[in-house]
Design a protein around this motif. Structure first.
Motif, mmCIF file in Angstrom:
data_model
loop_
_atom_site.group_PDB
_atom_site.id
_atom_site.type_symbol
_atom_site.label_atom_id
_atom_site.label_comp_id
_atom_site.label_asym_id
_atom_site.label_seq_id
_atom_site.Cartn_x
_atom_site.Cartn_y
_atom_site.Cartn_z
ATOM 1 N N ASP A 212 18.468 71.709 -63.680
ATOM 2 C CA ASP A 212 18.457 70.465 -62.917
ATOM 3 C C ASP A 212 19.896 70.196 -62.471
ATOM 4 O O ASP A 212 20.759 69.876 -63.293
ATOM 5 N N LEU A 213 20.164 70.347 -61.188
ATOM 6 C CA LEU A 213 21.542 70.196 -60.705
ATOM 7 C C LEU A 213 22.046 68.762 -60.825
ATOM 8 O O LEU A 213 23.256 68.538 -60.922
ATOM 9 N N ALA A 214 21.139 67.791 -60.819
ATOM 10 C CA ALA A 214 21.573 66.409 -61.047
ATOM 11 C C ALA A 214 22.145 66.259 -62.453
ATOM 12 O O ALA A 214 23.202 65.657 -62.650
ATOM 13 N N ARG A 215 21.451 66.822 -63.426
ATOM 14 C CA ARG A 215 21.946 66.747 -64.807
ATOM 15 C C ARG A 215 23.266 67.501 -64.944
ATOM 16 O O ARG A 215 24.178 67.070 -65.651
ATOM 17 N N GLU A 216 23.372 68.636 -64.263
ATOM 18 C CA GLU A 216 24.595 69.437 -64.352
ATOM 19 C C GLU A 216 25.783 68.765 -63.664
ATOM 20 O O GLU A 216 26.933 69.156 -63.883
ATOM 21 N N TRP A 217 25.523 67.768 -62.819
ATOM 22 C CA TRP A 217 26.600 67.095 -62.093
ATOM 23 C C TRP A 217 27.578 66.413 -63.046
ATOM 24 O O TRP A 217 28.738 66.168 -62.697
ATOM 25 N N SER A 218 27.127 66.126 -64.263
ATOM 26 C CA SER A 218 28.016 65.495 -65.236
ATOM 27 C C SER A 218 29.212 66.381 -65.555
ATOM 28 O O SER A 218 30.297 65.885 -65.895
ATOM 29 N N SER A 219 29.034 67.703 -65.445
ATOM 30 C CA SER A 219 30.152 68.607 -65.716
ATOM 31 C C SER A 219 31.216 68.501 -64.636
ATOM 32 O O SER A 219 32.389 68.803 -64.875
ATOM 33 N N VAL A 220 30.810 68.050 -63.452
ATOM 34 C CA VAL A 220 31.741 67.909 -62.328
ATOM 35 C C VAL A 220 32.513 66.598 -62.411
ATOM 36 O O VAL A 220 33.730 66.557 -62.208
ATOM 37 N N THR A 221 31.803 65.518 -62.716
ATOM 38 C CA THR A 221 32.405 64.192 -62.659
ATOM 39 C C THR A 221 32.869 63.662 -64.011
ATOM 40 O O THR A 221 33.673 62.727 -64.070
ATOM 41 N N GLY A 222 32.333 64.246 -65.083
ATOM 42 C CA GLY A 222 32.631 63.685 -66.393
ATOM 43 C C GLY A 222 31.849 62.427 -66.666
ATOM 44 O O GLY A 222 32.065 61.750 -67.684
ATOM 45 N N GLY A 223 30.923 62.097 -65.764
ATOM 46 C CA GLY A 223 30.106 60.901 -65.914
ATOM 47 C C GLY A 223 28.669 61.246 -66.242
ATOM 48 O O GLY A 223 28.390 62.212 -66.937
ATOM 49 N N GLN A 224 27.755 60.451 -65.674
ATOM 50 C CA GLN A 224 26.344 60.657 -65.944
ATOM 51 C C GLN A 224 25.811 61.863 -65.168
ATOM 52 O O GLN A 224 26.378 62.256 -64.151
ATOM 53 N N GLY A 225 24.729 62.428 -65.660
ATOM 54 C CA GLY A 225 24.108 63.573 -65.004
ATOM 55 C C GLY A 225 23.255 63.122 -63.838
ATOM 56 O O GLY A 225 22.024 63.050 -63.953
ATOM 57 N N ARG A 226 23.888 62.825 -62.718
ATOM 58 C CA ARG A 226 23.180 62.331 -61.531
ATOM 59 C C ARG A 226 24.127 62.341 -60.345
ATOM 60 O O ARG A 226 25.351 62.350 -60.515
ATOM 61 N N PHE A 227 23.567 62.345 -59.130
ATOM 62 C CA PHE A 227 24.380 62.124 -57.940
ATOM 63 C C PHE A 227 23.562 61.333 -56.926
ATOM 64 O O PHE A 227 22.341 61.472 -56.835
ATOM 65 N N PRO A 228 24.215 60.454 -56.163
ATOM 66 C CA PRO A 228 23.515 59.532 -55.258
ATOM 67 C C PRO A 228 23.060 60.241 -53.983
ATOM 68 O O PRO A 228 23.707 60.181 -52.950
ATOM 69 N N MET A 229 21.888 60.855 -54.039
ATOM 70 C CA MET A 229 21.457 61.763 -52.984
ATOM 71 C C MET A 229 20.953 61.058 -51.726
ATOM 72 O O MET A 229 21.304 61.453 -50.618
ATOM 73 N N ALA A 230 20.127 60.029 -51.895
ATOM 74 C CA ALA A 230 19.522 59.406 -50.703
ATOM 75 C C ALA A 230 19.159 57.960 -50.962
ATOM 76 O O ALA A 230 18.908 57.557 -52.099
ATOM 77 N N GLY A 231 19.134 57.172 -49.895
ATOM 78 C CA GLY A 231 18.780 55.767 -50.012
ATOM 79 C C GLY A 231 18.446 55.169 -48.661
ATOM 80 O O GLY A 231 18.130 55.896 -47.710
ATOM 81 N N MET A 232 18.525 53.856 -48.555
ATOM 82 C CA MET A 232 18.129 53.150 -47.349
ATOM 83 C C MET A 232 19.342 52.707 -46.531
ATOM 84 O O MET A 232 20.285 52.118 -47.053
ATOM 85 N N MET A 233 19.299 52.998 -45.242
ATOM 86 C CA MET A 233 20.361 52.642 -44.295
ATOM 87 C C MET A 233 19.859 51.513 -43.403
ATOM 88 O O MET A 233 18.728 51.546 -42.926
ATOM 89 N N VAL A 234 20.724 50.525 -43.166
ATOM 90 C CA VAL A 234 20.337 49.330 -42.416
ATOM 91 C C VAL A 234 21.225 49.156 -41.193
ATOM 92 O O VAL A 234 22.443 49.284 -41.276
ATOM 93 N N HIS A 235 20.612 48.845 -40.067
ATOM 94 C CA HIS A 235 21.366 48.508 -38.859
ATOM 95 C C HIS A 235 21.870 47.076 -38.996
ATOM 96 O O HIS A 235 21.147 46.186 -39.449
ATOM 97 N N GLU A 236 23.113 46.850 -38.616
ATOM 98 C CA GLU A 236 23.705 45.514 -38.746
ATOM 99 C C GLU A 236 22.916 44.455 -37.996
ATOM 100 O O GLU A 236 22.868 43.297 -38.406
ATOM 101 N N GLU A 237 22.274 44.831 -36.904
ATOM 102 C CA GLU A 237 21.506 43.861 -36.124
ATOM 103 C C GLU A 237 20.378 43.257 -36.950
ATOM 104 O O GLU A 237 20.166 42.042 -36.936
ATOM 105 N N LEU A 238 19.642 44.105 -37.680
ATOM 106 C CA LEU A 238 18.560 43.611 -38.527
ATOM 107 C C LEU A 238 19.118 42.865 -39.728
ATOM 108 O O LEU A 238 18.584 41.817 -40.124
ATOM 109 N N LEU A 239 20.192 43.367 -40.300
ATOM 110 C CA LEU A 239 20.806 42.719 -41.453
ATOM 111 C C LEU A 239 21.249 41.304 -41.116
ATOM 112 O O LEU A 239 21.019 40.366 -41.890
ATOM 113 N N ASN A 240 21.857 41.135 -39.949
ATOM 114 C CA ASN A 240 22.336 39.812 -39.547
ATOM 115 C C ASN A 240 21.200 38.886 -39.136
ATOM 116 O O ASN A 240 21.250 37.681 -39.378
ATOM 117 N N ALA A 241 20.159 39.460 -38.517
ATOM 118 C CA ALA A 241 19.051 38.636 -38.022
ATOM 119 C C ALA A 241 18.087 38.240 -39.133
ATOM 120 O O ALA A 241 17.539 37.130 -39.117
#
Length: 329
Positions: A212-241
């Motif tokens: 599991d490369l997410a778990r192995e990521w801890s060897s790279v960062t010294g932190g938790q075994g995870r990396f922020p792969m994907a999420g939600m992107m918002v257009h400022e127009e909708l965010l402001n409206a």
């Protein structure tokens, strides 16, 4: 039944979303009466399907519709045209688009990484076990390649010296090499990894989810075994409206993620109404998708660290620099 055509359509598109182009267009267009959501075949879209089908946004939209996207190229085109206002995307793609001048922000992270090494060799348990081996890899010099290479480097292994990569264009091609026996190991994202193991079993082949490369990521960062792969992107127009809609959507992501993780079979049945992969494959992939719903601002340092590591070898992947601080919502 998983046919070559359906597998290619459903998993290559998903994995393409996980690369620049990848993880993953999940799009929402706000309207007075409703909201339309679009996403990839599985992964975070299982949560989006639940949000749409179970009315989690009923306080903010009269109706919510979810459909699977048809092409990863639609992501950039939708935002460039201004038609799309809310989209699921690989986190680094959002950074890239923001650095290119698009008025977008990163709302949250919905998966802590979905990349695995599959192998015929059940003794392969760690990067060190791949010394001297050839590994199938897709999307050269893109996120999956960069993550794998950095993990191997951290474990003292250098490409070309300690191991070799067999590059192909898509995850499906990598899996085909594995199934044909031409290679013994390959890197695959979810849901391709789960679907490939199911396919291998039907062919009488024992394919193991070895690393599991997410778990192995801890060897790279010294932190938790995870990396922020994907999420939600918002257009400022909708965010402001419609800030209340965006906040309501994020809360729905939290609620939906918790339910999906606790009820994979039921969640798969709901998602199968929209996603063409068999419900059993969707259900089996959910525990390996590392679903989450973390507000981007709360993990800004972790995102910046991830971006910086990817940019060490390929600065253009994030547009040449870290996004401005107000990129993280």
């Amino acid at each position: 039944m998983i046919t070559r055509r359906s597998f290619l359509k459903d998993t290559a598109g998903f994995a393409a979303a996980a690369s620049l182009g990848s993880t993953l267009p999940v799009i929402a267009q706000a309207a007075v009466s409703g909201l339309s959501l679009y996403g990839p075949p599985v992964g975070p879209s299982v949560v989006l399907s639940y949000i749409a089908n179970k009315g989690l946004l009923s306080d903010h939209a009269q109706s919510v519709k979810f459909d699977v996207y048809k092409s990863p190229d639609v992501l950039r085109a939708g935002f460039l045209s201004g038609d799309w206002k809310l989209a699921g995307t690989p986190s680094y793609v959002a950074a890239n688009l923001a650095n290119k001048g698009l008025p977008v922000k990163l709302l949250n992270i919905m998966t802590w990484g979905m990349l695995y090494v599959l192998s015929y060799d059940e003794t392969v348990k760690s990067p060190a076990d791949l010394a001297g081996e050839k590994i199938g890899m897709f999307f050269r010099n893109d996120m999956p390649d960069l993550v794998f290479g950095r993990v191997m480097q951290q474990n003292g292994l250098t490409e070309g010296k300690d191991y070799t990569l067999h590059y192909v264009s898509t995850p499906f091609e990598a899996l085909q090499l594995l199934l044909s026996g031409r290679i013994k190991h390959c890197v695959l994202p979810e849901p391709a990894a789960t679907a490939g193991m199911v396919k291998g079993k039907k062919l009488g082949k024992s394919i193991h989810r070895s690393i599991d490369l997410a778990r192995e990521w801890s060897s790279v960062t010294g932190g938790q075994g995870r990396f922020p792969m994907a999420g939600m992107m918002v257009h400022e127009e909708l965010l402001n409206a419609q800030p209340d809609l965006i906040e309501g959507f994020h809360q729905a992501c939290i609620t939906g993620t918790s339910w999906v993780k606790s009820n994979p079979k039921e969640a798969a049945a709901v998602a199968a109404e929209n996603i063409t992969l068999p419900a059993p494959v969707i259900a089996k992939s959910i525990p390996h998708t590392h679903l989450t719903a973390e507000r981007a601002k709360d993990i800004q340092a972790e995102l910046e660290q991830f971006y910086s590591i990817l940019a060490e070898k390929n600065p253009s992947i994030i547009g040449g620099k870290l996004p401005a601080p107000d990129f993280y919502l």
